[in-house]
Motif scaffolding. Structure first.
Motif, PDB file in Angstrom:
ATOM      1  N   ASN A  52      -8.321  -2.753   6.177  1.00 14.97           N
ATOM      2  CA  ASN A  52      -7.278  -3.014   7.147  1.00 14.97           C
ATOM      3  C   ASN A  52      -7.901  -3.259   8.510  1.00 14.97           C
ATOM      4  O   ASN A  52      -8.224  -2.327   9.227  1.00 14.97           O
ATOM      5  CB  ASN A  52      -6.344  -1.803   7.187  1.00 14.97           C
ATOM      6  CG  ASN A  52      -5.161  -2.066   8.077  1.00 14.97           C
ATOM      7  OD1 ASN A  52      -5.179  -3.002   8.881  1.00 14.97           O
ATOM      8  ND2 ASN A  52      -4.141  -1.267   7.942  1.00 14.97           N
ATOM      9  N   LYS A  95      -1.842  -8.858  12.614  1.00 17.72           N
ATOM     10  CA  LYS A  95      -2.720  -7.825  12.068  1.00 17.72           C
ATOM     11  C   LYS A  95      -2.643  -6.524  12.885  1.00 17.72           C
ATOM     12  O   LYS A  95      -3.024  -5.476  12.402  1.00 17.72           O
ATOM     13  CB  LYS A  95      -4.162  -8.321  11.963  1.00 17.72           C
ATOM     14  CG  LYS A  95      -4.919  -8.427  13.254  1.00 17.72           C
ATOM     15  CD  LYS A  95      -6.327  -8.934  12.995  1.00 17.72           C
ATOM     16  CE  LYS A  95      -7.105  -9.157  14.269  1.00 17.72           C
ATOM     17  NZ  LYS A  95      -7.376  -7.930  15.012  1.00 17.72           N
ATOM     18  N   ARG A 136       2.303  -2.765  14.208  1.00 20.77           N
ATOM     19  CA  ARG A 136       2.485  -1.419  13.631  1.00 20.77           C
ATOM     20  C   ARG A 136       3.867  -0.893  13.975  1.00 20.77           C
ATOM     21  O   ARG A 136       4.021   0.038  14.763  1.00 20.77           O
ATOM     22  CB  ARG A 136       1.421  -0.447  14.177  1.00 20.77           C
ATOM     23  CG  ARG A 136       0.009  -0.707  13.733  1.00 20.77           C
ATOM     24  CD  ARG A 136      -0.149  -0.452  12.228  1.00 20.77           C
ATOM     25  NE  ARG A 136      -1.529  -0.692  11.845  1.00 20.77           N
ATOM     26  CZ  ARG A 136      -2.073  -1.892  11.694  1.00 20.77           C
ATOM     27  NH1 ARG A 136      -1.346  -2.975  11.896  1.00 20.77           N
ATOM     28  NH2 ARG A 136      -3.327  -2.025  11.342  1.00 20.77           N
ATOM     29  N   ASN A 164      -2.455  -9.614   3.896  1.00 20.84           N
ATOM     30  CA  ASN A 164      -3.119  -9.306   2.632  1.00 20.84           C
ATOM     31  C   ASN A 164      -3.525 -10.588   1.910  1.00 20.84           C
ATOM     32  O   ASN A 164      -4.575 -10.655   1.273  1.00 20.84           O
ATOM     33  CB  ASN A 164      -2.209  -8.455   1.750  1.00 20.84           C
ATOM     34  CG  ASN A 164      -2.993  -7.603   0.788  1.00 20.84           C
ATOM     35  OD1 ASN A 164      -4.101  -7.166   1.097  1.00 20.84           O
ATOM     36  ND2 ASN A 164      -2.458  -7.391  -0.387  1.00 20.84           N
ATOM     37  N   TYR A 222       7.306   2.375   6.355  1.00 17.65           N
ATOM     38  CA  TYR A 222       6.101   1.547   6.428  1.00 17.65           C
ATOM     39  C   TYR A 222       4.896   2.271   5.849  1.00 17.65           C
ATOM     40  O   TYR A 222       4.814   3.491   5.897  1.00 17.65           O
ATOM     41  CB  TYR A 222       5.789   1.180   7.886  1.00 17.65           C
ATOM     42  CG  TYR A 222       6.787   0.218   8.487  1.00 17.65           C
ATOM     43  CD1 TYR A 222       6.655  -1.149   8.289  1.00 17.65           C
ATOM     44  CD2 TYR A 222       7.858   0.680   9.243  1.00 17.65           C
ATOM     45  CE1 TYR A 222       7.568  -2.044   8.836  1.00 17.65           C
ATOM     46  CE2 TYR A 222       8.777  -0.203   9.791  1.00 17.65           C
ATOM     47  CZ  TYR A 222       8.622  -1.561   9.594  1.00 17.65           C
ATOM     48  OH  TYR A 222       9.523  -2.427  10.133  1.00 17.65           O
ATOM     49  N   ARG A 256       0.765   1.153   6.013  1.00 17.08           N
ATOM     50  CA  ARG A 256      -0.235   0.119   6.216  1.00 17.08           C
ATOM     51  C   ARG A 256      -1.624   0.515   5.719  1.00 17.08           C
ATOM     52  O   ARG A 256      -2.479  -0.328   5.503  1.00 17.08           O
ATOM     53  CB  ARG A 256      -0.332  -0.248   7.720  1.00 17.08           C
ATOM     54  CG  ARG A 256       0.757  -1.199   8.167  1.00 17.08           C
ATOM     55  CD  ARG A 256       0.671  -2.563   7.517  1.00 17.08           C
ATOM     56  NE  ARG A 256      -0.505  -3.316   7.897  1.00 17.08           N
ATOM     57  CZ  ARG A 256      -0.528  -4.268   8.816  1.00 17.08           C
ATOM     58  NH1 ARG A 256       0.548  -4.587   9.466  1.00 17.08           N
ATOM     59  NH2 ARG A 256      -1.659  -4.899   9.088  1.00 17.08           N
ATOM     60  N   ASN A 301      -1.717  -3.913   2.907  1.00 12.77           N
ATOM     61  CA  ASN A 301      -2.000  -4.634   4.145  1.00 12.77           C
ATOM     62  C   ASN A 301      -0.880  -5.595   4.545  1.00 12.77           C
ATOM     63  O   ASN A 301      -1.133  -6.650   5.099  1.00 12.77           O
ATOM     64  CB  ASN A 301      -3.321  -5.398   3.928  1.00 12.77           C
ATOM     65  CG  ASN A 301      -3.977  -5.780   5.223  1.00 12.77           C
ATOM     66  OD1 ASN A 301      -3.577  -5.342   6.298  1.00 12.77           O
ATOM     67  ND2 ASN A 301      -4.983  -6.626   5.137  1.00 12.77           N
ATOM     68  N   TYR A 302       0.344  -5.245   4.208  1.00 17.00           N
ATOM     69  CA  TYR A 302       1.467  -6.125   4.540  1.00 17.00           C
ATOM     70  C   TYR A 302       2.204  -5.615   5.775  1.00 17.00           C
ATOM     71  O   TYR A 302       2.181  -4.439   6.079  1.00 17.00           O
ATOM     72  CB  TYR A 302       2.457  -6.196   3.378  1.00 17.00           C
ATOM     73  CG  TYR A 302       1.875  -6.841   2.142  1.00 17.00           C
ATOM     74  CD1 TYR A 302       1.646  -8.212   2.094  1.00 17.00           C
ATOM     75  CD2 TYR A 302       1.551  -6.085   1.022  1.00 17.00           C
ATOM     76  CE1 TYR A 302       1.106  -8.815   0.968  1.00 17.00           C
ATOM     77  CE2 TYR A 302       1.018  -6.668  -0.116  1.00 17.00           C
ATOM     78  CZ  TYR A 302       0.797  -8.040  -0.141  1.00 17.00           C
ATOM     79  OH  TYR A 302       0.269  -8.621  -1.254  1.00 17.00           O
ATOM     80  N   HIS A 303       2.889  -6.522   6.460  1.00 19.61           N
ATOM     81  CA  HIS A 303       3.611  -6.164   7.682  1.00 19.61           C
ATOM     82  C   HIS A 303       5.041  -5.709   7.408  1.00 19.61           C
ATOM     83  O   HIS A 303       5.736  -5.287   8.301  1.00 19.61           O
ATOM     84  CB  HIS A 303       3.650  -7.383   8.614  1.00 19.61           C
ATOM     85  CG  HIS A 303       4.219  -8.607   7.946  1.00 19.61           C
ATOM     86  ND1 HIS A 303       3.441  -9.461   7.204  1.00 19.61           N
ATOM     87  CD2 HIS A 303       5.481  -9.074   7.864  1.00 19.61           C
ATOM     88  CE1 HIS A 303       4.210 -10.423   6.703  1.00 19.61           C
ATOM     89  NE2 HIS A 303       5.447 -10.212   7.086  1.00 19.61           N
TER      90      HIS A 303
END
Ligand SMILES: [Zn+2]
Length: 391
Positions: free
Chosen positions: A4, A58, A61, A235, A352, A354, A358-360
């Motif tokens: 990540n 990236k 958050r 990802n 969430y 993370r 690795n997805y938003h």
């Protein structure tokens, strides 16, 4: 585990935030110039990180602000057999620690997909021999000399040797388009699972009742352009499949190689890793399940892909509950296990994660029924065990 790249920034921001908080109580200790310097630096960093015009996906958050129930899961609702793990620990102490975590969260047994043959395989068996009832070791295929005719004789002999040493299955085999390359120490580039050359090995697996765990292709996001239209961008960019490579098979053709192998070897149990990498179109896997009773699939490392569509996946998993097995493939931490149970067991919404995915996007619990959970967690595994023990 998926790396990540955003984590470093997150920690940096956090540190700067801490600096600001601690200032008022430390005013008298620091001389004004030093303090001003720190303050200026902190604000500058935060300002840069939080500038919406330059904020990168990236670094995204989000924290959910919904005031809705979130379930606190501490361990799995029923005992679990993990069909997709690897040889993570480096020392005996780390093996002990892993077993303690398994006890805490309710993992009865973990399958170590070692990929290995030869002395490499033997050393994995050695490492876990103190916990024979907690770990099951699977071996790879030995592709030594595979470009010369008759190589299978040695490969079959090595498979039998590993079996006698304790290998209960074969895996994880892996083909992302250029052939079987997961097995160690020798890969079988250019050999796909349905290659007639693989026949003697798969027939030996059937004879020894060794299931075959195999990863084919990647999920569809990894074939799409890594641009602003990619639904699973971060990802997808990490795991992008380069289709410009000479001779590479695309997603459908790889799933087709799996189908051919499953069809041509009806007495061998196959476990398609990661839901056969069909998460964005589970109807493809449904068709295979309908056609071939010797096919199973694990859900390892695909929680992030299925949690955004909880109702569809709920129905899929309820329907095919006898064919799906639990898997992780994401290390050995307690938080990792808990995260998987949270997704499978609860109906929680919009949360969430993370660190592991690795997805938003936000995730949703699948709210599987108790009956289905029992099957996925262990009943299907017990059926596979019975097959392994058949003489
Ligand atoms: Zn794996």
């Amino acid at each position: 585990m998926i790396e990540n790249p955003g984590n470093v920034n997150a920690i940096y921001e956090q540190e700067n935030y801490t600096t600001i908080i601690t200032f008022s109580s430390m005013k008298s200790i620091y001389s004004p110039p030093l303090f001003l310097l720190i303050l200026l630096q902190s604000f500058t960093t935060i300002a840069i990180c939080q500038d919406v015009d330059t904020l990168k996906l990236k670094d995204f958050r989000p924290v959910s602000i919904y005031k809705i129930p979130q379930t606190n899961i501490e361990r799995a609702k029923y005992p679990v057999i993990d069909f997709h793990s690897h040889d993570y620990p480096k020392t005996d102490e780390q093996v002990d620690e892993w077993v303690r975590t398994m006890d805490q969260v309710g993992i009865a047994k973990s399958t170590i997909l070692s990929y290995s043959t030869g002395s490499r395989f033997d050393s994995v068996v050695e490492k876990y021999k103190r916990y024979k009832d907690r770990f099951e070791i699977w071996c790879g295929f030995d592709y030594t000399g595979y470009n010369k005719p008759g190589w299978q004789q040695h490969a079959v002999a090595e498979l039998e040797r590993c079996y006698n040493k304790g290998a209960k299955g074969v895996g994880e085999l892996g083909d992302k388009g250029l052939g079987e390359f997961y097995s160690k120490p020798t890969a079988g580039w250019g050999l796909h699972i349905d290659d007639p050359q693989m026949r003697p090995l798969l027939e030996k697996c059937a004879q020894l009742h060794m299931p075959v765990s195999i990863h084919v292709a990647e999920d569809a996001w990894m074939y799409a352009n890594a641009d602003s239209t990619n639904d699973g961008l971060m990802n997808a960019a990490t795991w992008k499949v380069d289709m410009s490579k000479k001779g590479i098979l695309d997603h459908d053709r790889l799933v087709n190689t799996l189908e051919n192998a499953v069809k041509n070897n009806p007495n061998t149990i196959f476990i398609a890793c990661h839901l056969a990498n069909c998460c964005s179109d589970l109807s493809k896997l449904a068709r295979l399940f309908d056609a071939y009773p010797n096919l199973y699939a694990d859900i390892a490392a695909r929680y992030g892909e299925i949690a955004p569509i909880p109702r569809y996946v709920h129905d899929f998993m309820e329907k095919y509950s006898s064919r799906i097995v639990y898997g992780t493939d994401m290390g050995t931490s307690k938080k990792m296990y808990i995260t998987t149970f949270h997704i499978l067991e609860t109906a929680d919404e919009h949360f969430y994660e993370r660190d592991f995915f690795n997805y938003h996007w936000p995730l949703y619990g699948l709210s599987l029924t108790d009956e289905t959970l029992k099957k996925i967690y262990s009943d299907n595994g017990k059926r596979i065990s019975a097959y392994q023990q058949r003489k």
